[in-house]
Write an enzyme that holds these catalytic residues in place. Sequence first.
Site, PDB file in Angstrom:
ATOM      1  N   HIS A 138      49.294  52.871  42.044  1.00  0.00           N
ATOM      2  CA  HIS A 138      49.003  51.433  41.959  1.00  0.00           C
ATOM      3  C   HIS A 138      49.731  50.720  40.831  1.00  0.00           C
ATOM      4  O   HIS A 138      49.567  49.508  40.689  1.00  0.00           O
ATOM      5  CB  HIS A 138      47.495  51.206  41.791  1.00  0.00           C
ATOM      6  CG  HIS A 138      46.715  51.395  43.052  1.00  0.00           C
ATOM      7  ND1 HIS A 138      46.544  50.399  43.986  1.00  0.00           N
ATOM      8  CD2 HIS A 138      46.060  52.475  43.547  1.00  0.00           C
ATOM      9  CE1 HIS A 138      45.805  50.850  44.994  1.00  0.00           C
ATOM     10  NE2 HIS A 138      45.513  52.110  44.752  1.00  0.00           N
TER      11      HIS A 138
ATOM     12  N   LYS B 109      42.469  36.064  38.424  1.00  0.00           N
ATOM     13  CA  LYS B 109      42.808  37.495  38.417  1.00  0.00           C
ATOM     14  C   LYS B 109      42.518  38.021  37.018  1.00  0.00           C
ATOM     15  O   LYS B 109      42.236  37.244  36.108  1.00  0.00           O
ATOM     16  CB  LYS B 109      44.269  37.727  38.792  1.00  0.00           C
ATOM     17  CG  LYS B 109      45.262  36.893  37.988  1.00  0.00           C
ATOM     18  CD  LYS B 109      46.689  37.085  38.481  1.00  0.00           C
ATOM     19  CE  LYS B 109      46.932  36.358  39.787  1.00  0.00           C
ATOM     20  NZ  LYS B 109      47.385  37.238  40.844  1.00  0.00           N
ATOM     21  N   ARG B 110      42.558  39.341  36.840  1.00  0.00           N
ATOM     22  CA  ARG B 110      42.357  39.878  35.501  1.00  0.00           C
ATOM     23  C   ARG B 110      43.363  39.254  34.535  1.00  0.00           C
ATOM     24  O   ARG B 110      44.503  38.984  34.898  1.00  0.00           O
ATOM     25  CB  ARG B 110      42.519  41.404  35.509  1.00  0.00           C
ATOM     26  CG  ARG B 110      41.315  42.162  36.024  1.00  0.00           C
ATOM     27  CD  ARG B 110      40.036  41.902  35.247  1.00  0.00           C
ATOM     28  NE  ARG B 110      40.062  42.408  33.898  1.00  0.00           N
ATOM     29  CZ  ARG B 110      39.597  43.602  33.549  1.00  0.00           C
ATOM     30  NH1 ARG B 110      39.076  44.412  34.441  1.00  0.00           N
ATOM     31  NH2 ARG B 110      39.642  43.981  32.281  1.00  0.00           N
TER      32      ARG B 110
ATOM     33  N   LYS C 225      50.608  39.375  34.140  1.00  0.00           N
ATOM     34  CA  LYS C 225      50.241  38.402  35.169  1.00  0.00           C
ATOM     35  C   LYS C 225      50.617  36.978  34.746  1.00  0.00           C
ATOM     36  O   LYS C 225      50.559  36.044  35.537  1.00  0.00           O
ATOM     37  CB  LYS C 225      48.750  38.509  35.483  1.00  0.00           C
ATOM     38  CG  LYS C 225      48.388  39.847  36.139  1.00  0.00           C
ATOM     39  CD  LYS C 225      46.896  39.959  36.428  1.00  0.00           C
ATOM     40  CE  LYS C 225      46.522  41.324  36.993  1.00  0.00           C
ATOM     41  NZ  LYS C 225      47.022  41.560  38.354  1.00  0.00           N
TER      42      LYS C 225
ATOM     43  N   THR D  77      46.250  41.433  45.983  1.00  0.00           N
ATOM     44  CA  THR D  77      45.529  41.112  47.224  1.00  0.00           C
ATOM     45  C   THR D  77      44.946  39.709  47.170  1.00  0.00           C
ATOM     46  O   THR D  77      44.662  39.117  48.198  1.00  0.00           O
ATOM     47  CB  THR D  77      44.404  42.126  47.495  1.00  0.00           C
ATOM     48  OG1 THR D  77      43.575  42.242  46.339  1.00  0.00           O
ATOM     49  CG2 THR D  77      44.970  43.492  47.850  1.00  0.00           C
TER      50      THR D  77
ATOM     51  N   LYS E 255      44.442  36.669  50.137  1.00  0.00           N
ATOM     52  CA  LYS E 255      43.202  35.927  50.398  1.00  0.00           C
ATOM     53  C   LYS E 255      43.460  34.427  50.373  1.00  0.00           C
ATOM     54  O   LYS E 255      42.968  33.678  51.223  1.00  0.00           O
ATOM     55  CB  LYS E 255      42.137  36.315  49.378  1.00  0.00           C
ATOM     56  CG  LYS E 255      41.689  37.759  49.493  1.00  0.00           C
ATOM     57  CD  LYS E 255      40.979  38.248  48.242  1.00  0.00           C
ATOM     58  CE  LYS E 255      40.855  39.763  48.253  1.00  0.00           C
ATOM     59  NZ  LYS E 255      40.429  40.313  46.957  1.00  0.00           N
TER      60      LYS E 255
END
Length: 831
Positions: free
Chosen positions: A379, A570-571, A576, A678, A682
């Site tokens: 991952h 998101k985290r 990110k 993911t 969504k």
Amino acid sequence: MTSEEKDFQRRKQISLRGLPEIDSVKDVIASFNRHLHYTCAKDRNVATNKDFYFALSHTIMDKLVGKWIRTQQSYHKQNVKRVYYLSLEFMMGRTLSNTTVNLMLEGAADEALYQLGLDIEDLESEEPDAGLGNGGLGRLAACFLDSLATLGYPAYGYGIRYEYGLFNQDIVNCNQIEKPDSWLTYGNPWEKARPEYLIPVKFFGRTQHNAHGGVEWVDYTTVIAMPYDTPIPGYKNNTVNTLRLWSAKSNKDFDLSYFNHGNYINAVLDRNTAENISRVLYPNDNFFEGKELRLKQEYFMVAATLVDIIRRFKVNKTATYANKTELYADFAEKVAIQLNDTHPSLSVPELMRLLVDEEGLQWDTAWKICKETFAYTNHTILPEALERWPVSMLEHVLPRHLEIIYLINHYHLEEVRAAFPGDEEKVKEMSLVEESGEKTINMAYLSVVSSHAVNGVAAIHSGLLITSLFKNFYLMTPEKFQNKTNGITPRRWLVLCNPSLSQIITEKIGDEWPTKLHQLIKLKEFSTDKAFLQQIFKTKQENKRRLAQYISDTYGINVNTGSMFDIQVKRIHEYKRQILNVLHVITLYNQIKSNPNADFVPRTVMFGGKAAPGYHTAKQIVSLICHMANVINNDPIVGDKLKVVFLGNYRCSLAEIIMPAADLSEQISLAGTEASGTGNMKFMLNGALTIGTLDGANVEMAEEMGDDNIFIFGMRVDDVTQLWKDGYDTRKIIARVPSLQLALSQIKSGFFNPGQPHKFSDFADNLINNDRFCVMADYEAYVECQERVSNLYMDWVQWTTKCLMNIASSGKFSSDRTISQYANEIWNIDA
């Protein structure tokens, strides 16, 4: 909202779900009243919403149990091959709403409660999220379980029943505060304890050779694993699979010697030491923390699971076998084990220990079984996220397993030397044992060596695995490497969370799409149907009003529902790049301040996500966002043109409100760092447009919908490599981009936090001097791309047409497709 308006909305919600059968409504009412009386021991006069929630949950559970038992009986009778999905995280969210959807009982439950004078949404809100995961990995596991059941595959999920899930996040004085997530405080109506399957798990001790030439593990301590089962129903079928979570229990009663000396406290603490193993979920995401408790958690889960798998395998063995080798000859034909990242990778030496030490198989026979049984999903390629256990810790906690790993490595390196004769550098690079600095075991390498299949989770990620992280292993065994692009379950992420959009889709293309998501492509033929576009637009506005109401109720902030809802949830992690979004928001703020009368497309920019408690930089990002929001939201010159909201305590149930309401989805990680994502899927499925880099699944999303329907910006992977090769100089970029220079100076000088002017000065310096994720390099392209977003948003027809194209192009990203590929190309199982 008045009571009449609320009542109208409730009736509308019921109508969207279709007219339930009268008998079904009567059954629900009767069962609900029975459980309220006999299970909860309450009557309507004293019962609380929590009691009503439990009564409804038990009512729905009644509908599950028969299917659950029959499913397991069928698997046993047919002696099918089963897949076991091992994951240290399962972010299941709320079960009640998901189960009623999959059982097609949402209409009956809704109408029954309405007749009883209750609101199903009030009851659903009483259920805590089962947040037994940190983010994408745990949520992916939950989607996979849903798809496995929906497609009818014989499958079991295995994990840990953490007493405390991912922490609850509070924002106090613009700082993240972590509070325990005691999700089991009131009990869990969806689980069934199975004390008849208690399993002892060993730790510590030492090894010794016995008289038969074998190895024994002695002087160990024991912890008991107690299984708790949760049913996982498929959508519109009779399959109900099982998620089995292990809870740690002490293996002994209170030590009487403590009592004899009057030391009751030590007697209790001795039990707590064992039970701490399943006490709390480690809250770090994409950051490896090599603590002994984490090692014990990982081994505890896999040790109990493998004994359980072998027990189930043996149940079907009714014949008499000449020896154990014959007994286990078809093990890999009946058992497939998927390792969800490296967290369950200790299952490899544990299965070898069970087969060799306990069952008496020869090493080569056991190793062949292992390699045919295990498959491994990677991952991440981020170095800090890769598990490397210190040899000293393994030797102390799991002495036999270290010996087995050394032996695996010995035979592995023999194969490496045969494949690359004379290349000792390759041997060193591919060793499972890393000896630079503290000696460690590379668990990713162990997983690759021990598995017959290795996959990444998006095409770009899988490509990077074979060209970087596992390059040498790919050169040696290219046949085992695959790609399995992630997916999401459309049942939770559209049918459940966005019933209005689901309804208009069904009216256009029929009702098969929730299990055949590729059928959404039929919607493309309506891309010029203005009436249909108006329906989509209207549905989006309704969902935006719902989120706006939540924001008003929770934070007291009134947002303009006519503004663009620009969302990044998101985290919180540097890769990110929430900070890139922050820089853009500051730039917008400065533009408004410098020219208040200019035309400006209103935006409500929302952030959400949790920072790991020990991740200082991530917590700084959360704090900066909150300080920035306070200044912008209270500036009268800005008004409704720009609002910033930090959506605290981001979780699955909150995502179900956010995803349907988003106009713009922020997927802006540095190219080559996000494995898949993911959340991007969504948002796409719910009709949000994406602004993003060519990273993770964004690449395949762009391929599916076409470049005209997604906002792609920034460097590609090769560009990033070249940037660092050429010598990345952030100061040159800052010097020539005044808007970036101003934004950075405002952060550093304390413009947004005058009460603590130096709070972010070190943060800003680090961003400038150590821009590891190339925020400065992508800033200009990002700002320019955001201008294109604003220009398009002013034309609702064009914008909504692209929303439709996003929805219609989402078919590939169903977890049903992903699971079908795993089943056919890795597990070799039949539905």
